[in-house]
Enzyme design. Structure first.
Site, PDB file in Angstrom:
ATOM      1  N   MET A  64      -5.490  -4.343  -9.675  1.00 22.87           N
ATOM      2  CA  MET A  64      -5.724  -5.099  -8.452  1.00 22.87           C
ATOM      3  C   MET A  64      -5.338  -6.566  -8.600  1.00 22.87           C
ATOM      4  SD  MET A  64      -6.474  -2.547  -6.779  1.00 22.87           S
ATOM      5  CE  MET A  64      -7.274  -2.751  -5.199  1.00 22.87           C
ATOM      6  N   HIS A 113       0.065   2.882  -3.817  1.00 21.46           N
ATOM      7  CA  HIS A 113      -0.735   2.172  -2.807  1.00 21.46           C
ATOM      8  C   HIS A 113      -1.233   3.199  -1.786  1.00 21.46           C
ATOM      9  CE1 HIS A 113      -2.041  -1.137  -0.285  1.00 21.46           C
ATOM     10  NE2 HIS A 113      -1.537  -0.460   0.741  1.00 21.46           N
TER      11      HIS A 113
END
Ligand code: GAR
Length: 211
Positions: free
Chosen positions: A90, A109
């Site tokens: 992240m 994603h």
């Protein structure tokens, strides 16, 4: 044998799916290290259970992203990876990182990019009233989830979906899609250029999966 480094910040369920594929006898590659910016990431435990070396580089204390990325490059280069796989990592990566690996950095994603980049992609899909969502494996560039797309998996959004139910459905698709792309890379079917990517697909496979 291709060497893959995995970067993960959290739970590591995509890492588990990648490891299951790498473990199969005919797989022409190996995961050489799993690294995290979070010392307590479950992904590190998953790696250790599989006998994969782990490394931690906390981003805390770094004022500039590129300084962190330079140290991360140094750390990873000790393991001589050919490709970097982001699996729930992240952090946005700078050109300092991307250039060091010649653009050979993949991410997964949880949306059908270019729709819903950034954080909370599943909730973004619900808020937009989308009838379908899914996941995307793409090359990482300096933008947020903007790099060239290798493959996508499409799942329905149901009227009674919550962020949790949609995330669970998308995650199951992620666990199919990312290992498939990993195999393409390991089999040297993926060719990367400046801003583009091509895939020599194996017979019967497609770049878009539908669930
Ligand atoms: C996955 O849903 C992945 O697509 C997402 O984080 C989750 C990690 O789960 N990644 C991003 O949102 C990156 N922008 P995992 O740790 O169980 O693999």
């Amino acid at each position: 044998m291709r060497r893959f480094a995995v970067l993960a910040s959290g739970r590591g369920s995509n890492l588990e799916a990648l490891l299951a594929t790498v473990s199969s006898e005919d797989f022409p590659g190996r995961i050489c290290v799993v690294a995290s910016n979070k010392p307590k990431a479950r992904a590190l435990d998953v790696a250790t259970e599989h006998g994969i070396p782990t490394a931690v580089l906390s981003h805390k204390g770094y004022a500039r992203r590129r300084d962190y990325d330079a140290d991360l490059v140094r750390l990873l280069q000790a393991y001589r990876p050919d490709w970097i796989l982001l699996a729930g990592f992240m952090r946005v990566l700078t050109p300092t990182f991307l250039d060091a690996f010649g653009g050979r950095v993949l991410n997964i994603h949880p949306s059908l990019l270019p729709a819903f980049p950034g954080l909370n992609a599943q909730q973004q899909a619900l808020d937009a009233g989308a009838s379908e969502s899914g996941c995307t494996v793409h090359l990482v560039d300096a933008g947020t989830d903007t790099g060239p797309i290798l493959a996508q998996a499409v799942v329905p959004v149901r009227p009674d979906d919550t962020e949790e139910t949609l995330s669970t459905r998308i995650l199951a698709a992620e666990h199919q899609l990312y290992p498939q792309v990993l195999r393409w890379v390991a089999e040297n079917r993926v060719h990367v250029g400046e801003g583009w990517v091509t895939v020599d697909l194996p017979p019967g496979q497609a770049r878009i999966l539908r669930f």
